[in-house]
Design an enzyme around this catalytic site. Structure first.
Site, mmCIF file in Angstrom:
data_model
loop_
_atom_site.group_PDB
_atom_site.id
_atom_site.type_symbol
_atom_site.label_atom_id
_atom_site.label_comp_id
_atom_site.label_asym_id
_atom_site.label_seq_id
_atom_site.Cartn_x
_atom_site.Cartn_y
_atom_site.Cartn_z
ATOM 1 N N GLU A 111 0.854 -1.191 0.000
ATOM 2 C CA GLU A 111 0.000 0.000 0.000
ATOM 3 C C GLU A 111 0.889 1.241 0.000
ATOM 4 O OE1 GLU A 111 -2.604 0.077 3.408
ATOM 5 O OE2 GLU A 111 -2.985 2.225 3.203
ATOM 6 N N GLU A 152 -3.178 11.112 3.084
ATOM 7 C CA GLU A 152 -4.116 10.912 4.180
ATOM 8 C C GLU A 152 -4.165 12.264 4.872
ATOM 9 O OE1 GLU A 152 -4.515 6.794 5.863
ATOM 10 O OE2 GLU A 152 -2.360 7.133 5.904
ATOM 11 N N HIS A 180 3.790 1.693 2.702
ATOM 12 C CA HIS A 180 3.634 0.514 3.582
ATOM 13 C C HIS A 180 4.005 -0.732 2.775
ATOM 14 C CE1 HIS A 180 1.086 2.391 6.832
ATOM 15 N NE2 HIS A 180 0.659 3.163 5.852
#
Ligand SMILES: *[C@@H]1O[C@H](CO)[C@@H](O)[C@H](O)[C@H]1NC(C)=O
Ligand SMILES: *[C@@H]1O[C@H](CO)[C@@H](O)[C@H](O)[C@H]1NC(C)=O
Ligand SMILES: *[C@@H]1O[C@H](CO)[C@@H](O)[C@H](O)[C@H]1NC(C)=O
Ligand SMILES: *[C@@H]1O[C@H](CO)[C@@H](O)[C@H](O)[C@H]1NC(C)=O
Length: 455
Positions: free
Chosen positions: A216, A221, A232
Site C-alpha cells: 500500500e 491521508e 507501507h
C-alpha cells in the site's frame, strides 16, 4: 430495502451463475476524466470512471432478499465457498445515495449520507476505485513517473481523513469462477493492514479466517489540519490471503505480519513544521484547492530501476512549493522519503523499524513497478479518533515535549465519530485532475503569474 417490482423479471435468471452481479440495481459507474501526461505531448484526458467497493454493497441470495452476510455469513446460503458463490449476488448501487458525485474530472466524496425519506444522516464513508474500463481497474505503474491531483480539503475537519492511495489489488478485482462480479462491482480490496473482507481473492472468507494483505502506498491521508504520505511495504506480491500471526492483527502480533502497518510517514507537523500546512496563513493554505505532486524516483532514472525516493511537491496559485525540511535534531536536511530518512526516523522518534525489516523502498518499488490500483475514500476513526494523523500529543498521555509526538494541531478530546456526525454533517473531500506521467509532466509552474494582467 429493494422495490418488489424490480425483482420479478430477473429473479430466476441469475441463479445459474456464481457470486453474481445482482438483479435489482443496475451498476452504472460515475464517469471521471483523468489524465495521462508526457513532457512532449502534455496531459491528455482519459475516459475513466469510479466504482464503489464491494463490501459496501448488498450481498443477498439470488432467489430473494435475504442478506448473505450480517455479522457473519448465512450458513444456509454459504455452507461452503462454492455454494456461497452460486447463491449470493452482489448488487449495483445508486452512487448519489452514498454521497458520491462526479462532474468532469472532479470526484466529491461525502462522509455522511442523508436518507431522502426520513432525513436521517448516517455514516457512508465511501471507498471507490478508479476504473480504466467497466471491468478493469486502472493500473498505475509509477516507477520513474509522477502522480498528481488537486484536492479541496476545506470541508474535511479534524478527525476525518480524505484519503487517496494505491493498493496492489488485482486489475480485474480477482474475477474468477467463484467471483463473476469482479472489478465492475468493486471486488478485490486489500491493503497493508490486512483487513478481513467478505471475499478475498474472489473466494468467500467464511469464518473471517483470512485477511487481505497487499502493498500500500498512501499518497494522501489528510484533513484541513494535517497531512501525511506513507509507503507501507509488504513482503508479498499482489493480494495475499493471510492467516493468524502473518496478518499482524492479533494481540502482540503487529510486528509479526507480512506488511509494515506503521509505514514510513512524512507529516510536516510531526516533523516540526507547524506553520507549513493548515487553514489560512500557512505555506500550503488548506482553505483553498491545491495540487499534490508525488514523484517516484529510481536509482537509474528508468521505469525498471530500484525505487530510491518518493518526493512530494505542492502547487498552489501557480507556485511550486517544496516539501518542508524536517525540523527535528538528527533528521535535519531530510525533506523526502528515502531509506535513510525512514531508518533515521525510527532511530530518533523510536518504534520498531518494520519498514526496513520488510524491505523498505526497494520492496515498495517492486509493487509500484508491477502496478497498483487507485483508491479514494473518506473516513472517521472509531479506534483512535484519527489521533495518529492530527492530534497533539499522540497518544494523549505522551510527553508533548518529545519530538514526533504531535501529529497535527487537533485537540486530543476530538475526533469522536458520534460528535463529528453532529458537528460536520456536510464534511466532504473533492479530488480532481488526477494525472500521471513522466517526471515533470503533470504540473507547470506559472512564473510571474502574480503580475499577469488579463485585461
Ligand atoms: C426532510 O427535510 C425536508 C427539507 O428540509 C423537509 O421538507 C421534510 O419535511 C423533511 N422530512 C422529514 C421526514 O423530516
Ligand atoms: C468455518 O467454520 C465451520 C465451523 O465453525 C467449519 O465447519 C467450516 O469448515 C469452516 N469453513 C472454512 C472455509 O474454514
Ligand atoms: C503569515 O505568517 C507569517 C509567518 O508565520 C507572518 O510573518 C505573517 O505576518 C503572517 N501574515 C499574516 C497576514 O498574518
Ligand atoms: C537522474 O536524474 C537526476 C535529476 O535529473 C540527475 O541528477 C541524476 O544524475 C540522474 N541519475 C542517473 C543515474 O542518471
Amino acid at each position: 430495502m429493494a422495490p418488489l417490482s424490480a425483482l420479478a423479471a430477473s429473479l430466476f435468471v441469475a441463479s445459474a451463475l456464481a457470486q453474481v452481479p445482482g438483479p435489482l440495481t443496475p451498476e452504472v459507474h460515475p464517469p471521471l476524466t483523468s489524465y495521462k501526461c508526457t513532457k512532449a505531448g502534455g496531459c491528455l484526458p482519459v475516459s475513466s470512471s469510479i466504482v464503489l467497493d464491494a463490501n459496501y454493497r448488498w450481498l443477498h441470495n439470488v432467489d430473494g432478499y435475504t442478506n448473505c452476510v450480517t455479522s457473519s455469513f448465512n450458513k444456509d446460503f454459504c455452507p461452503d465457498v462454492e455454494t456461497c458463490a452460486k447463491t449470493c449476488s452482489l448488487e449495483g448501487v445508486d452512487y448519489a445515495s452514498y454521497g458520491i458525485h462526479t462532474t468532469g474530472d472532479a470526484l466529491t466524496l461525502n462522509i455522511y449520507k442523508t436518507d431522502p425519506v426520513t432525513n436521517v444522516t448516517s455514516l457512508s464513508s465511501p471507498r471507490v476505485y478508479l476504473l480504466a474500463d467497466d471491468e478493469t481497474y486502472d493500473h498505475f505503474k509509477l516507477l520513474n513517473q509522477e502522480f498528481s491531483f488537486d484536492v479541496d480539503v476545506s470541508n474535511v475537519p479534524c478527525g476525518i481523513n480524505g484519503a487517496l492511495y494505491f493498493s496492489e489489488m488485482n486489475d480485474k478485482g480477482d474475477k474468477n469462477e467463484l467471483n463473476k462480479a469482479g472489478a465492475k462491482y468493486g471486488t478485490g480490496y486489500c491493503d497493508a493492514q490486512c483487513p478481513s473482507q467478505n471475499f478475498i481473492k474472489g473466494v468467500a472468507n467464511l469464518n473471517s479466517t483470512y485477511g487481505a494483505c497487499c502493498n500500500e502506498m498512501d499518497i494522501w491521508e489528510a484533513n484541513r489540519a494535517a497531512t501525511a504520505y506513507t509507503p507501507h511495504p509488504c513482503t508479498t506480491n499482489q493480494v495475499f490471503a493471510c492467516q493468524g500471526a502473518e496478518c499482524g492483527n492479533g494481540e502482540g502480533q503487529r510486528y509479526l505480519g507480512v506488511c509494515d502497518k506503521d509505514g514510513c510517514d512524512i507529516n510536516p507537523y510531526r516533523n516540526g513544521n507547524k506553520a507549513y500546512y493548515g487553514v489560512g496563513n500557512y505555506t500550503v493554505d488548506t482553505s483553498k484547492k491545491f495540487t499534490v505532486v508525488t514523484q517516484f524516483l529510481t536509482t537509474d532514472n528508468t521505469t525498471t530501476g530500484t525505487l530510491k525516493e518518493i518526493r512530494r511537491l505542492y502547487v498552489q496559485n501557480g507556485r511550486v512549493i517544496q516539501n518542508a525540511k524536517v525540523q527535528i535534531g538528527g533528521l535535519e536536511n531530510h525533506d523526502s522519503i528515502t531509506d535513510k530518512y525512514c531508518s533515521d526516523q525510527k532511530k530518533v522518534l523510536g518504534g520498531v523499524d518494520a519498514f526496513t525489516q520488510l524491505g523498505a523502498l526497494k520492496q515498495m518499488g517492486e509493487a509500484v513497478g508491477r502496478g497498483m490500483v487507485l483508491a479514494l475514500s473518506i473516513w472517521d476513526d472509531a479506534g483512535s479518533y484519527m489521533g495518529w494523523l492530527d492530534q497533539d500529543p499522540y497518544p494523549a498521555d505522551a510527553d508533548p515535549s518529545k519530538p514526533g509526538v504531535g501529529r497535527g494541531p487537533c485537540p486530543t478530546t476530538g475526533g469522536r465519530p458520534a460528535d463529528l456526525i453532529k458537528q460536520f454533517p456536510d464534511a466532504k473531500v473533492v479530488f480532481s485532475a488526477i494525472k500521471s506521467g513522466e517526471i515533470g509532466s503533470t504540473f507547470v509552474e506559472k512564473r510571474g503569474m502574480r503580475w499577469a494582467r488579463s485585461y
